[in-house]
Each structure stands twice: as C-alpha cells, then as structure tokens.
Write a protein that holds these residues in place. Structure first.
Motif, PDB file in Angstrom:
ATOM      1  N   ILE A  78      -7.370  -1.123  -4.558  1.00 53.14           N
ATOM      2  CA  ILE A  78      -8.272  -1.042  -3.408  1.00 53.14           C
ATOM      3  C   ILE A  78      -8.017   0.298  -2.726  1.00 53.14           C
ATOM      4  O   ILE A  78      -6.890   0.796  -2.716  1.00 53.14           O
ATOM      5  CB  ILE A  78      -7.993  -2.202  -2.432  1.00 53.14           C
ATOM      6  CG1 ILE A  78      -8.247  -3.552  -3.112  1.00 53.14           C
ATOM      7  CG2 ILE A  78      -8.833  -2.068  -1.158  1.00 53.14           C
ATOM      8  CD1 ILE A  78      -7.672  -4.733  -2.340  1.00 53.14           C
ATOM      9  N   VAL A 126      -2.894  -0.928  -3.052  1.00 51.46           N
ATOM     10  CA  VAL A 126      -3.805  -0.200  -2.164  1.00 51.46           C
ATOM     11  C   VAL A 126      -3.402   1.265  -2.069  1.00 51.46           C
ATOM     12  O   VAL A 126      -2.230   1.587  -1.864  1.00 51.46           O
ATOM     13  CB  VAL A 126      -3.819  -0.820  -0.752  1.00 51.46           C
ATOM     14  CG1 VAL A 126      -4.717  -0.009   0.188  1.00 51.46           C
ATOM     15  CG2 VAL A 126      -4.286  -2.267  -0.799  1.00 51.46           C
ATOM     16  N   TRP A 135     -11.326  -0.830   1.805  1.00 48.79           N
ATOM     17  CA  TRP A 135     -10.779  -1.372   3.052  1.00 48.79           C
ATOM     18  C   TRP A 135     -11.009  -0.274   4.089  1.00 48.79           C
ATOM     19  O   TRP A 135     -10.432   0.797   4.010  1.00 48.79           O
ATOM     20  CB  TRP A 135      -9.310  -1.682   2.841  1.00 48.79           C
ATOM     21  CG  TRP A 135      -8.489  -2.051   4.034  1.00 48.79           C
ATOM     22  CD1 TRP A 135      -8.914  -2.393   5.285  1.00 48.79           C
ATOM     23  CD2 TRP A 135      -7.054  -2.121   4.070  1.00 48.79           C
ATOM     24  NE1 TRP A 135      -7.840  -2.656   6.105  1.00 48.79           N
ATOM     25  CE2 TRP A 135      -6.681  -2.507   5.385  1.00 48.79           C
ATOM     26  CE3 TRP A 135      -6.051  -1.893   3.128  1.00 48.79           C
ATOM     27  CZ2 TRP A 135      -5.352  -2.660   5.765  1.00 48.79           C
ATOM     28  CZ3 TRP A 135      -4.729  -2.056   3.516  1.00 48.79           C
ATOM     29  CH2 TRP A 135      -4.385  -2.438   4.819  1.00 48.79           C
ATOM     30  N   TYR A 187      -8.062   2.329   0.839  1.00 48.81           N
ATOM     31  CA  TYR A 187      -8.129   2.244   2.300  1.00 48.81           C
ATOM     32  C   TYR A 187      -8.449   3.627   2.858  1.00 48.81           C
ATOM     33  O   TYR A 187      -7.840   4.630   2.464  1.00 48.81           O
ATOM     34  CB  TYR A 187      -6.790   1.777   2.878  1.00 48.81           C
ATOM     35  CG  TYR A 187      -6.669   1.969   4.380  1.00 48.81           C
ATOM     36  CD1 TYR A 187      -6.985   0.942   5.262  1.00 48.81           C
ATOM     37  CD2 TYR A 187      -6.257   3.189   4.927  1.00 48.81           C
ATOM     38  CE1 TYR A 187      -6.882   1.119   6.640  1.00 48.81           C
ATOM     39  CE2 TYR A 187      -6.146   3.377   6.299  1.00 48.81           C
ATOM     40  CZ  TYR A 187      -6.471   2.340   7.144  1.00 48.81           C
ATOM     41  OH  TYR A 187      -6.375   2.519   8.500  1.00 48.81           O
ATOM     42  N   TYR A 212       0.820  -1.213   0.000  1.00 54.46           N
ATOM     43  CA  TYR A 212       0.000   0.000   0.000  1.00 54.46           C
ATOM     44  C   TYR A 212       0.854   1.264   0.000  1.00 54.46           C
ATOM     45  O   TYR A 212       2.012   1.264   0.416  1.00 54.46           O
ATOM     46  CB  TYR A 212      -0.994  -0.008   1.162  1.00 54.46           C
ATOM     47  CG  TYR A 212      -0.444   0.231   2.551  1.00 54.46           C
ATOM     48  CD1 TYR A 212      -0.365   1.518   3.081  1.00 54.46           C
ATOM     49  CD2 TYR A 212      -0.042  -0.833   3.359  1.00 54.46           C
ATOM     50  CE1 TYR A 212       0.099   1.735   4.376  1.00 54.46           C
ATOM     51  CE2 TYR A 212       0.422  -0.625   4.653  1.00 54.46           C
ATOM     52  CZ  TYR A 212       0.490   0.660   5.157  1.00 54.46           C
ATOM     53  OH  TYR A 212       0.947   0.878   6.434  1.00 54.46           O
TER      54      TYR A 212
END
Length: 281
Positions: free
Chosen positions: A207, A172, A229, A209, A142
């Motif tokens: 994704i 991420v 997330w 977060y 990430y």
C-alpha cells in the motif's frame, strides 16, 4: 385708473414619498448570513455538542476543536472501520488501555512504523508490534521513505525489520517528501524499485501512503495498480473518497494509553472487509 390684477398662487404639486422597501439589501444579506449560521450549527450539531461538553476537561493541551471534528467525522463513518498509526514519537504506549476513541468508536487496526531510510529502525517497533498483536489488533508495518537515499537499501532495511504473517496487513510505503537532488522521474523509479522488491519478498502488493496533493500531482497516474492510504486534515473535507483505501484525517487524536497525539485512520470498508485485505497465507 388701471385695474389691479390679482396674482394667482401657483399650485404646488404634492411629491409622492417613496415607500421604503421592507427588505433592504443589507437586510437580505443579514438574513442569508443568519440562515448560513443556522445551517452550519445544524450540520455540526454533533461536533458542537461534543465541544461544549468537553469544556469541563481542564487539560489545556487538548485541542478541543480538533476533538470535536474527530467526533463528527467518526460518527458520520460509523459503518466503516477505525484504526490508528504509531511510531517511537508516541513514546511508551500502555496497550492495556488502548481500546477506542472517545469510548465510543472501537479501534480495529494499527499501523506501526518499522523503519526509515536506508538504515533507521524505529526504536519502539518490536515492542509496539508485539503488544498490538497480543491485544488482538490487526497490524500493519510501514516504512518512511527518504527520497535522497538508495531505494533498494531502504527496501532491505524494511525487510530486515519486519516479518509478516497470515492476518497481517500488506506492507506500506510512506512517501511524503520531494527529492532535493534528483528529478521527480528519478524519484518514481526509486519508489517502483522499493515496491517491486518488497512485493517479491512478501508476495503481496504494498500500500502507498501519501498526502492527497502528492497523490494527485505525482502518483495517481503512474501507480494506478496500487491502493492508497491518503492523508488529508482539511477541516472542510468530511468524507472518505471512493478511491482511498484508508483516510488519515487527523493527527491530533487523544487515545487512552498514549501520552502524545495520535493519527486516526478510516478504512473504506467494514471490519469483515478489512479481514479480506490481510495476508492470506
């Protein structure tokens, strides 16, 4: 002589005493309070049992209430999949010991911070990435996004740090802060530029977060095509929501092999479903 008249004594009426109610208002309140205590004790019975057992642990650095909540939530989601996320802030990790949470809940995946902003590299990323893979965890990387820095430079910073392959989780984007010198609309443009560039490079949609409030207020509507997330540490939030792909529910877990506190995450699916989420080629 005048006749003497006798005065009649007035008849006193008996006053009926009101019977005291067997349940006064205060008694009812106390009864309801007691019921609430008993219900809470039953609801949190696993956490309470864990808490009192942990009192024998004399490590004062451990937040035993937090550990009890962690145990309660993991037990309630035992059919789902658990993982952690780490960065340089966890220090040197002994990956030989990283295995499970409380020797009961197996760790299946690890998210590792790779970069931050336009030029920061996490100084333990390469070591953590290599070691986590050697210990057969499903790995994801990430990037910590800084709103006031150029989004394309930030994307390139992540790309230069991370090589993703078959079996890895999608990249991420971690967005937590609000901008200081730009509008929210401008921030959203920057986020989309980062996401598009990373998507084009790895051929997989990233994704996102973020915290639940940030998600609700700024991202939910305009980033509908992405999976999320979500971080929410609220004590009274006990279940993962259907729309959350991952839920980070604590940042206070204690894991063997790690000296510092660790974030724990729940994947909203089974281990087999997690495999389907990974990069396929």
């Amino acid at each position: 002589m005048a006749k003497s008249t006798s005065r009649k004594t007035p008849i006193r009426r008996k006053t009926s005493k009101k019977k005291k109610s067997s349940f006064s208002f205060k008694s009812i309140l106390f009864f309801l309070f007691l019921i609430g205590i008993l219900f809470s004790a039953y609801h949190y019975r696993s956490a309470l049992s864990f808490y009192f057992k942990s009192q024998s642990n004399k490590n004062n650095k451990v937040d035993k209430v937090a550990q009890a909540r962690i145990f309660q939530i993991l037990k309630a989601h035992k059919d789902l999949t658990f993982g952690i996320d780490v960065s340089q802030f966890q220090g040197e990790i002994n990956w030989d010991e990283v295995d499970s949470i409380e020797n009961k809940f197996p760790i299946k995946f690890v998210f590792i911070r790779a970069s931050a902003g336009s030029n920061k590299k996490d100084r333990r990323f390469e070591e953590n990435w290599e070691q986590a893979k050697e210990h057969h965890f499903i790995c994801g990387a990430y990037h910590y996004y800084r709103p006031n820095e150029n989004s394309i430079e930030q994307a390139d910073n992540f790309i230069n740090a991370v090589s993703l392959h078959k079996g890895d989780l999608p990249p991420v984007l971690d967005i937590e802060k609000l901008p200081e010198n730009q509008s929210i609309d401008s921030l959203k443009v920057g986020l989309k530029r980062w996401l598009d560039r990373v998507d084009a490079h790895y051929s997989v949609r990233p994704i996102i977060y973020t915290g639940e409030k940030y998600y609700t207020d700024f991202l939910k509507e305009e980033f509908k095509g992405y999976t999320f997330w979500i971080a929410n540490y609220n004590f009274f939030v006990e279940n993962i929501k259907d729309e959350w792909l991952f839920w980070q529910f604590t940042q206070k877990a204690r894991i063997k092999g790690v000296d510092e506190n660790v974030d724990v995450n729940i994947y909203n699916g089974t281990p087999k479903m997690l495999q389907y989420l990974t990069i396929s080629n």
